[in-house]
Design an enzyme around this catalytic site. Sequence first.
Site: not given
Length: 311
Positions: A9-11, A33, A82, A88, A95, A175
Amino acid sequence: MTNKISVIGAGMTGASTALWLAEREIADLVLVDIVEGMPQGKSLDLVEAMPILNKDVEVIGANDYKATQGSNIVIITAGLPRKPGMSRDDLLTANAEIVSTAATETLKYSPDAYFIILTNPLDTMAYLAMKKTGLPRNRVVGQAGILDSARMRAFVAMETGVSVENISCYVLGGHGDTMVPLTRHSNIAGVPLRDYVSADRLEAIVERTRKGGGEIVNLLGTSAYYAPAAACAQMAEAILKDKKLIIPASAYMQGEYGLNDMYFGVPVMLGAKGMERIIEYDLDDEEKAEFDKSAEAVREIHESMKKLVKI
Ligand code: TXD
């Protein structure tokens, strides 16, 4: 370099994690990604920043997992973030598949890797990654507690004007909105936080900490990234350098705090063997009640996940 870290994931969080890691010059990096060109472009940009920082770090971008071969550490940030109004837990359906694939595919190429999970809903995604890979619990740990505790430390610093270096805060539990900021264990240079900050100001800090993620989502329209990414980098460094660093993180519970077969935010020791130990705090009745409530909330998401994905 001899060490290699792959970030899936390269966000926003993935790229920021790579940036913090590159600055530390502790490993070569791979960014993966599904978006074509994007991880390659961000990697090249990072490579071109290295001469300015005088760091020798190789960074490679890819759209497949082969490039991750031989990683010491895999950090999974892939998945949807989000948007305002979302919890979440609303991200579960989107996901779960992404994290399952990312974990199992990277393990094929890096059978000895340690996994740090960031994707939300965090505790459940860490649980899913462990179950899907079949790895022992020391090799899969979730990032949440460093971030939640850092937010509390930042708010205490704003309130008191004391250096963040002197402020120790411990936010445990799931979390999510039920996270448990432990004010009794938190302190400023050894002075209990409760003696330093008035009760009503402390309550306001606790509330802001619990809603810290949402505060940023409302401002940005997406989740935070600099601080979560800095937390991932700190965890990766602790493992690579065998630091025996005690930080709050999401770990697989085997009887600790009376919890079993779930991921939950607790103090852990990170070293060369990953999540080497869970530290058990002495909780008073009020803290225990908050812990149990948070554990119940996390368990519910675990159960919803089990209905979606076969583990
Ligand atoms: O403290 C924490 N645990 C968190 C968690 C703090 C901040 C953000 N947190 C969660 O991380 C957030 O709720 C999301 O679930 C993830 C990733 O957040 P980010 O802000 O980085 O989201 P982006 O910018 O949308 O980046 C996600 C990238 C995006 O580029 C997608 O194309 C990619 O993930 N993606 C994939 N990469 C590889 N493989 C697959 N299958 C894939 N699917 C999406």
